[in-house]
Design a protein around this motif. Structure first.
Motif, PDB file in Angstrom:
ATOM      1  N   PRO A   1      44.269  45.139  13.426  1.00 52.86           N
ATOM      2  CA  PRO A   1      44.873  44.358  12.344  1.00 52.86           C
ATOM      3  C   PRO A   1      46.380  44.197  12.471  1.00 52.86           C
ATOM      4  CG  PRO A   1      44.435  46.581  11.593  1.00 52.86           C
ATOM      5  CD  PRO A   1      43.872  46.492  12.991  1.00 52.86           C
ATOM      6  N   GLY A   2      46.999  44.936  13.406  1.00 49.72           N
ATOM      7  CA  GLY A   2      48.441  44.805  13.594  1.00 49.72           C
ATOM      8  C   GLY A   2      49.237  45.347  12.427  1.00 49.72           C
ATOM      9  N   GLU A   3      50.451  44.843  12.292  1.00 56.72           N
ATOM     10  CA  GLU A   3      51.332  45.291  11.215  1.00 56.72           C
ATOM     11  C   GLU A   3      52.298  44.184  10.832  1.00 56.72           C
ATOM     12  OE1 GLU A   3      54.249  48.254  12.077  1.00 56.72           O
ATOM     13  OE2 GLU A   3      54.770  47.399  14.018  1.00 56.72           O
TER      14      GLU A   3
ATOM     15  N   ALA B   1      49.409  47.716   7.140  1.00 52.65           N
ATOM     16  CA  ALA B   1      50.459  48.464   7.821  1.00 52.65           C
ATOM     17  C   ALA B   1      51.750  47.654   7.870  1.00 52.65           C
ATOM     18  CB  ALA B   1      50.017  48.826   9.230  1.00 52.65           C
ATOM     19  N   TYR B   2      52.877  48.333   7.723  1.00 56.49           N
ATOM     20  CA  TYR B   2      54.160  47.638   7.740  1.00 56.49           C
ATOM     21  C   TYR B   2      55.267  48.584   8.178  1.00 56.49           C
ATOM     22  CZ  TYR B   2      55.400  50.151   3.487  1.00 56.49           C
ATOM     23  OH  TYR B   2      55.689  51.145   2.582  1.00 56.49           O
ATOM     24  N   THR B   3      56.380  47.976   8.591  1.00 59.27           N
ATOM     25  CA  THR B   3      57.609  48.696   8.891  1.00 59.27           C
ATOM     26  C   THR B   3      58.753  47.931   8.260  1.00 59.27           C
ATOM     27  OG1 THR B   3      56.778  49.538  11.007  1.00 59.27           O
ATOM     28  CG2 THR B   3      59.168  49.478  10.725  1.00 59.27           C
TER      29      THR B   3
ATOM     30  N   LEU C   1      57.394  45.069  -2.604  1.00 57.51           N
ATOM     31  CA  LEU C   1      56.477  44.577  -1.578  1.00 57.51           C
ATOM     32  C   LEU C   1      55.944  45.742  -0.746  1.00 57.51           C
ATOM     33  CD1 LEU C   1      55.116  42.306   0.043  1.00 57.51           C
ATOM     34  CD2 LEU C   1      57.216  42.147   1.405  1.00 57.51           C
ATOM     35  N   ALA C   2      56.801  46.669  -0.381  1.00 62.10           N
ATOM     36  CA  ALA C   2      56.366  47.821   0.411  1.00 62.10           C
ATOM     37  C   ALA C   2      55.313  48.638  -0.341  1.00 62.10           C
ATOM     38  CB  ALA C   2      57.572  48.692   0.767  1.00 62.10           C
ATOM     39  N   ARG C   3      55.506  48.845  -1.629  1.00 61.24           N
ATOM     40  CA  ARG C   3      54.508  49.588  -2.403  1.00 61.24           C
ATOM     41  C   ARG C   3      53.177  48.846  -2.427  1.00 61.24           C
ATOM     42  NH1 ARG C   3      59.125  50.468  -5.649  1.00 61.24           N
ATOM     43  NH2 ARG C   3      58.548  48.794  -7.094  1.00 61.24           N
ATOM     44  N   PHE C   4      53.238  47.532  -2.603  1.00 60.42           N
ATOM     45  CA  PHE C   4      52.013  46.744  -2.632  1.00 60.42           C
ATOM     46  C   PHE C   4      51.271  46.832  -1.300  1.00 60.42           C
ATOM     47  CE2 PHE C   4      49.975  42.750  -1.420  1.00 60.42           C
ATOM     48  CZ  PHE C   4      48.969  42.691  -2.376  1.00 60.42           C
ATOM     49  N   LEU C   5      51.983  46.676  -0.200  1.00 61.47           N
ATOM     50  CA  LEU C   5      51.344  46.715   1.116  1.00 61.47           C
ATOM     51  C   LEU C   5      50.685  48.076   1.355  1.00 61.47           C
ATOM     52  CD1 LEU C   5      54.038  44.870   3.271  1.00 61.47           C
ATOM     53  CD2 LEU C   5      51.881  43.932   2.403  1.00 61.47           C
ATOM     54  N   THR C   6      51.323  49.137   0.889  1.00 62.34           N
ATOM     55  CA  THR C   6      50.726  50.469   1.005  1.00 62.34           C
ATOM     56  C   THR C   6      49.396  50.528   0.263  1.00 62.34           C
ATOM     57  OG1 THR C   6      52.889  51.544   1.225  1.00 62.34           O
ATOM     58  CG2 THR C   6      51.049  52.917   0.511  1.00 62.34           C
TER      59      THR C   6
ATOM     60  N   LEU D   1      41.708  42.419   3.529  1.00 58.48           N
ATOM     61  CA  LEU D   1      42.253  43.763   3.308  1.00 58.48           C
ATOM     62  C   LEU D   1      42.614  43.975   1.839  1.00 58.48           C
ATOM     63  CD1 LEU D   1      44.507  44.155   6.476  1.00 58.48           C
ATOM     64  CD2 LEU D   1      42.436  45.464   5.937  1.00 58.48           C
ATOM     65  N   ILE D   2      43.228  42.972   1.220  1.00 60.77           N
ATOM     66  CA  ILE D   2      43.599  43.098  -0.187  1.00 60.77           C
ATOM     67  C   ILE D   2      42.357  43.232  -1.061  1.00 60.77           C
ATOM     68  CG2 ILE D   2      44.713  41.940  -2.150  1.00 60.77           C
ATOM     69  CD1 ILE D   2      46.606  40.623  -0.061  1.00 60.77           C
TER      70      ILE D   2
END
Length: 308
Positions: free
Chosen positions: A142-144, A173-175, A163-168, A22-23
């Motif tokens: 792919p889950g989250e 996907a993240y919470t 980290l949240a900005r990077f994952l976006t 994904l990255i």
């Protein structure tokens, strides 16, 4: 806290390959590499890597020549964690953030003892149906990631936000979880049930949901984990157990968790991280856990037969 632009992944299992792919897809090959020791690199060179049937050329760096990166993702089995700490040591600099997508509830503590707890953002990987055999990874979901920090302070908050900005940007996907320990124990409860049931009864997600012994084992193991969680001060609820069962129902019935994949490949499992750890905590609190006792014994018996 600086922006995350470079990532090193330790472990080329299902989750390592999933996030690496994904990255690469969203941020480019130069944004990520896998880090391994020379022996493992030698084994990788003889493998073809594919993701959902498509050939992949993953960058792989020699751990002896690795340099500090902005983010390290630890994606190994519990049995390989100690050696992974040595593999990743050159990747960890003063500003490096570390996340672990391992199962269980102890990996962050072990990593923090080596590199410092302040570098960690607690993370849970859930909802994926990734299956990997050899160099071939296949998945439909792919889950989250669920991410959070244990102590609220400026440095930890900035690390979490970066980290949240990077994952976006990376398409992952993240919470963000306000109570990450509660979520960690919830995922632990899920894995206590689904990972061990699928391995011990030699079945897949669909089989574990079948009425009778499979489903009774799945739910019984989770209920015992909930009882121990309560004794540890984590107020898991029946609704949490139900929601995790519903989550399993969303996965491909033919999919299987990591411990079942380990059994098929005749690899040592993570049973010590699941029923092994739970039984010790249960004994401390005087809580009977007969389902997990049976699962532990059954899985150890299976592993003992690998050499026959």
């Amino acid at each position: 806290m600086k922006e995350i632009t470079t990532t090193a992944i330790v472990g080329m299992g299902a989750l390592g390959m999933l996030y690496g792919d994904l990255i690469m897809e969203h941020l480019g090959t130069e944004s990520v590499c896998f880090v391994a020791d020379p022996d493992r690199i030698g084994r990788y060179r003889g493998m073809e890597f594919t993701v959902n049937g498509k050939h992949r050329e993953f960058p792989i760096a020699d751990s002896r020549e690795a340099v500090a990166v902005d983010l390290v993702i630890v994606a190994v089995k519990y049995n390989a964690l100690q050696s992974a700490l040595d593999t990743m040591k050159n990747c960890v600099g003063p500003d490096t953030t570390i996340i672990s997508v391992m199962n269980g509830i102890t990996s962050e503590e072990i990593i923090g003892e080596r590199f410092g707890a302040k570098k960690l953002v607690h993370t849970i990987a859930q909802g994926m149906d990734a299956v990997k055999f050899g160099g071939a990874l296949n998945y439909t979901k792919p889950g989250e990631l669920r991410i959070g920090i244990r102590q609220e302070n400026t440095e930890n908050r900035l690390r979490l936000e970066a980290l949240a900005r990077f994952l976006t940007h990376a398409g992952i996907a993240y919470t963000v979880e306000p109570d990450i320990l509660y979520r960690l124990w919830g995922k632990f409860m899920l894995n206590i049930g689904i990972n061990q049931t699928c391995m011990a009864l030699e079945t897949d997600y669909g089989g574990a949901l079948e009425p009778g012994k499979p489903f009774d084992t799945l739910v019984g193991a989770m209920e015992e984990a909930m009882a121990v969680a309560h004794a540890e001060g984590i107020p898991l609820r029946k609704e949490d157990l139900t929601s995790y069962i519903d989550l399993i129902r969303t996965l491909s019935p033919a999919g299987m968790p990591s411990m079942r994949q380990d059994a098929i490949a005749r690899r040592p499992s993570e049973v010590e991280m699941f029923s092994g750890a739970l039984r010790k905590m249960a004994a401390k609190h005087g809580i009977p856990v007969p389902v997990n006792d049976w699962l532990y014994g059954r899985i150890r018996e299976m592993e003992a037969g690998y050499n026959e």
